[in-house]
Design a protein around this motif. Structure first.
Motif, short mmCIF file in Angstrom:
data_model
loop_
_atom_site.label_atom_id
_atom_site.label_comp_id
_atom_site.label_asym_id
_atom_site.label_seq_id
_atom_site.Cartn_x
_atom_site.Cartn_y
_atom_site.Cartn_z
N PRO A 51 99.05 -17.26 66.70
CA PRO A 51 100.09 -17.51 65.85
C PRO A 51 100.74 -16.02 65.74
CG PRO A 51 98.14 -17.37 64.74
CD PRO A 51 97.57 -17.59 66.17
N ASP A 52 102.02 -15.77 65.49
CA ASP A 52 102.33 -14.26 65.15
C ASP A 52 102.64 -13.84 63.88
OD1 ASP A 52 104.68 -15.79 64.59
OD2 ASP A 52 105.78 -15.27 66.10
N TYR A 53 102.39 -14.70 63.01
CA TYR A 53 102.41 -14.21 61.55
C TYR A 53 103.79 -13.38 61.00
CZ TYR A 53 97.50 -15.15 61.97
OH TYR A 53 96.16 -15.56 62.17
N ILE A 54 105.00 -13.84 61.59
CA ILE A 54 106.32 -13.05 61.29
C ILE A 54 106.70 -13.56 59.94
CG2 ILE A 54 107.79 -14.84 62.46
CD1 ILE A 54 108.19 -11.05 62.87
N CYS A 55 106.54 -14.84 59.65
CA CYS A 55 107.15 -15.03 58.33
C CYS A 55 106.28 -14.57 57.23
CB CYS A 55 107.07 -16.74 58.10
SG CYS A 55 108.18 -17.71 59.14
N GLY A 56 105.01 -14.57 57.45
CA GLY A 56 104.12 -13.99 56.40
C GLY A 56 104.31 -12.59 56.44
N SER A 57 104.56 -12.04 57.29
CA SER A 57 104.78 -10.31 57.52
C SER A 57 106.11 -9.94 56.59
CB SER A 57 104.89 -9.95 58.80
OG SER A 57 103.68 -10.06 59.45
N ILE A 58 107.04 -10.87 56.92
CA ILE A 58 108.35 -10.52 56.20
C ILE A 58 108.14 -10.91 54.59
CG2 ILE A 58 110.69 -11.52 55.83
CD1 ILE A 58 110.73 -12.25 58.89
N PHE A 59 107.58 -11.72 54.38
CA PHE A 59 107.23 -12.09 52.96
C PHE A 59 106.40 -10.88 52.30
CE2 PHE A 59 104.21 -13.41 49.64
CZ PHE A 59 105.07 -13.66 48.71
N ALA A 60 105.31 -10.35 52.93
CA ALA A 60 104.71 -9.21 52.56
C ALA A 60 105.54 -7.99 52.49
CB ALA A 60 103.43 -9.08 53.48
N CYS A 61 106.37 -7.86 53.36
CA CYS A 61 107.14 -6.58 53.34
C CYS A 61 108.15 -6.51 51.94
CB CYS A 61 108.03 -6.53 54.63
SG CYS A 61 109.07 -5.03 54.77
N GLY A 69 104.18 -3.81 55.13
CA GLY A 69 104.65 -5.04 55.50
C GLY A 69 105.58 -4.67 56.75
N LEU A 70 106.10 -3.39 56.78
CA LEU A 70 107.10 -3.13 57.95
C LEU A 70 106.09 -3.19 59.29
CD1 LEU A 70 109.64 -0.44 56.56
CD2 LEU A 70 109.65 -2.56 57.65
N LEU A 71 104.97 -2.44 59.04
CA LEU A 71 103.91 -2.43 60.22
C LEU A 71 103.49 -3.85 60.72
CD1 LEU A 71 101.71 0.59 59.33
CD2 LEU A 71 103.55 0.43 61.17
N ALA A 72 103.31 -4.87 59.73
CA ALA A 72 102.93 -5.98 60.12
C ALA A 72 104.08 -6.81 60.80
CB ALA A 72 102.60 -6.82 58.88
N ILE A 73 105.22 -6.54 60.38
CA ILE A 73 106.34 -7.21 61.08
C ILE A 73 106.38 -6.63 62.40
CG2 ILE A 73 109.17 -7.20 61.01
CD1 ILE A 73 109.10 -7.35 58.14
N PHE A 74 106.26 -5.40 62.77
CA PHE A 74 106.26 -4.68 63.90
C PHE A 74 105.15 -5.47 64.87
CE2 PHE A 74 104.27 -1.66 66.94
CZ PHE A 74 105.49 -1.34 67.80
N TYR A 75 103.98 -5.52 64.51
CA TYR A 75 102.95 -6.27 65.24
C TYR A 75 103.04 -7.53 65.31
CZ TYR A 75 100.20 -1.64 65.09
OH TYR A 75 99.96 -0.24 65.58
N ALA A 76 103.82 -8.22 64.47
CA ALA A 76 104.02 -9.60 64.57
C ALA A 76 105.04 -9.85 65.73
CB ALA A 76 104.50 -10.31 63.49
N TYR A 97 96.28 -7.73 64.32
CA TYR A 97 96.78 -6.56 63.52
C TYR A 97 97.83 -6.98 62.57
CZ TYR A 97 94.61 -3.22 66.92
OH TYR A 97 93.83 -2.68 67.88
N ALA A 98 98.58 -7.84 62.90
CA ALA A 98 99.92 -8.33 62.00
C ALA A 98 99.15 -9.11 60.79
CB ALA A 98 100.70 -9.21 62.66
#
Length: 123
Positions: A51-61, A69-76, A97-98
């Motif tokens: 899973p790439d966790y892109i949706c959760g990363s955007i929510f967290a950001c 959150g921005l770093l999470a989006i980058f790693y996702a 990492y994401a």
């Protein structure tokens, strides 16, 4: 099994040399059979797409703590890109990492909200 058995999946080369002047069958004839032995068939291990966790990363950001959150989006995004290229080991690493940064962002956001609520109630 006999020595002259030919397996259907194996290539075979048969040469008939019909030399000699004898009228007897099999006399003066040379038959060469070359067969290959079954070799090692390599194993292909198919790893599932992580899973790439892109949706959760955007929510967290957007809703929690934006720097992690921005770093999470980058790693996702990197995890999604590596998975598309077929590098599942790298994609799994980036997805981890994401996920960790997304969780960190949510925890920091929750702590911040609780801190603000407690501060407003006491002042």
């Amino acid at each position: 099994m006999t020595d002259n058995a030919i397996y259907p999946s194996q290539p075979a080369y048969v040469e008939h040399n019909k030399g000699g002047s004898s009228a007897q069958p099999g006399f003066g004839q040379t038959t060469t059979v070359v067969m290959t032995q079954p070799g090692y068939a390599g194993q292909v291990v198919a790893m599932p797409r992580p899973p790439d966790y892109i949706c959760g990363s955007i929510f967290a950001c957007l809703c929690c703590f934006w720097p992690t959150g921005l770093l999470a989006i980058f790693y996702a995004y990197r995890a999604r890109k590596l998975a598309a290229e077929g590098d599942m080991v790298g994609a799994t690493s980036m997805a981890n990492y994401a996920r960790n940064l997304m969780i960190t962002s949510i925890v920091i956001g929750v702590i911040w909200v609780v801190f603000v609520i407690v501060f407003r109630l006491t002042v």
